[in-house]
Design a protein around this motif. Structure first.
Motif, PDB file in Angstrom:
ATOM      1  N   PRO A 141       0.841  -1.211   0.000  1.00 53.36           N
ATOM      2  CA  PRO A 141       0.000   0.000   0.000  1.00 53.36           C
ATOM      3  C   PRO A 141       0.873   1.256   0.000  1.00 53.36           C
ATOM      4  N   CYS A 147      -3.133  -5.454  -5.969  1.00 51.52           N
ATOM      5  CA  CYS A 147      -4.215  -5.643  -5.003  1.00 51.52           C
ATOM      6  C   CYS A 147      -5.519  -5.028  -5.525  1.00 51.52           C
ATOM      7  N   PHE A 148      -5.413  -3.878  -6.169  1.00 50.13           N
ATOM      8  CA  PHE A 148      -6.595  -3.247  -6.760  1.00 50.13           C
ATOM      9  C   PHE A 148      -7.146  -4.085  -7.915  1.00 50.13           C
ATOM     10  N   ASN A 151      -9.077  -6.932  -6.409  1.00 41.66           N
ATOM     11  CA  ASN A 151     -10.351  -6.415  -5.910  1.00 41.66           C
ATOM     12  C   ASN A 151     -11.326  -6.129  -7.043  1.00 41.66           C
ATOM     13  N   PRO A 155     -14.910  -8.457  -6.692  1.00 38.84           N
ATOM     14  CA  PRO A 155     -15.364  -7.393  -5.792  1.00 38.84           C
ATOM     15  C   PRO A 155     -15.877  -7.890  -4.433  1.00 38.84           C
ATOM     16  N   SER A 158     -12.991  -7.632  -0.167  1.00 35.25           N
ATOM     17  CA  SER A 158     -12.723  -6.205   0.058  1.00 35.25           C
ATOM     18  C   SER A 158     -11.237  -5.918  -0.053  1.00 35.25           C
ATOM     19  N   LEU A 159     -10.922  -4.645  -0.315  1.00 36.13           N
ATOM     20  CA  LEU A 159      -9.530  -4.231  -0.467  1.00 36.13           C
ATOM     21  C   LEU A 159      -8.700  -4.504   0.797  1.00 36.13           C
ATOM     22  N   GLN A 161      -9.115  -6.887   2.887  1.00 37.18           N
ATOM     23  CA  GLN A 161      -8.873  -8.334   2.894  1.00 37.18           C
ATOM     24  C   GLN A 161      -7.761  -8.712   1.921  1.00 37.18           C
ATOM     25  N   VAL A 162      -7.764  -8.076   0.763  1.00 36.21           N
ATOM     26  CA  VAL A 162      -6.719  -8.362  -0.228  1.00 36.21           C
ATOM     27  C   VAL A 162      -5.354  -7.985   0.327  1.00 36.21           C
ATOM     28  N   PHE A 163      -5.261  -6.803   0.926  1.00 35.09           N
ATOM     29  CA  PHE A 163      -3.978  -6.370   1.481  1.00 35.09           C
ATOM     30  C   PHE A 163      -3.524  -7.285   2.618  1.00 35.09           C
TER      31      PHE A 163
END
Length: 196
Positions: A141, A147-148, A151, A155, A158-159, A161-163
């Motif tokens: 980040p 990561c985006f 996501n 969808p 959530s972002l 969660q991805v991170f």
């Protein structure tokens, strides 16, 4: 490429042709192909715009003498070369938090590369290390472009969660970079074997 049958450009074109044929065999429609071609055109235009900007930037750097001054300053530091390399990689990690990988590499390499070579590091090894750092930057980040992408594709995840999910991948990448710094011969073992 390793067999000498094709240049990197030809191998890339062959790979794109194979993927195109596979897409057709799996039933990709005209709309999908048109969409992917438009995305490819947009990405190509963006990359060429970056390259043009960087070529102008490099020309100004050449006139200003910044690479030579930076190289002289780095070589004159009273520090072991590996410590300087770690500082350069940390600078890339910080830059990667705010810039995309291609822009970061195109803007910094004209200045950093001559200094790294003057310190006595292998150019292939440095290229691999820098690309690995760029990959690390793609999952950290706040930019974390990959990561985006995850996501956007899924969808429901959530972002945040991805991170959180990339934490183990981040640790693995950092350990890989440490291994490449500690044992540089790992990088060049395949080219060395092929050249012998």
């Amino acid at each position: 490429m390793y067999g000498g049958w094709a240049t990197p450009t030809e191998a890339g074109a062959l790979g794109a042709a194979v993927v195109f044929v596979l897409a057709l065999l799996r039933g990709a429609g005209l709309k999908t192909i048109k969409s992917s071609l438009m995305e490819s055109a947009k990405l190509t235009a963006m990359i060429f715009a970056l390259i043009w900007g960087v070529l102008i930037f490099v020309r100004f750097l050449g006139f200003s003498g910044v690479p030579e001054a930076f190289t002289a300053w780095v070589v004159g530091l009273d520090m072991p070369p590996m410590v300087i390399m770690i500082c350069i990689l940390l600078a890339y990690a910080i830059l990667g938090m705010f810039m995309d990988a291609i822009g970061m590499l195109l803007l910094t390499l004209p200045v950093v590369y001559p200094a790294v070579i003057a310190l006595g590091f292998d150019s292939i090894w440095f290229g691999i290390i820098v690309v690995k750092m760029a990959e690390v930057c793609l999952i950290t980040p706040p930019i974390g472009l990959n990561c985006f992408v995850v996501n956007a594709v899924q969808p429901s995840i959530s972002l945040p969660q991805v991170f959180r999910g990339i934490a183990l991948f981040f640790i693995a990448d950092v350990l890989t970079i440490i291994a490449l710094l500690a044992f540089p011969e790992i990088v060049t073992i395949l080219p060395d074997l092929l050249s012998n």
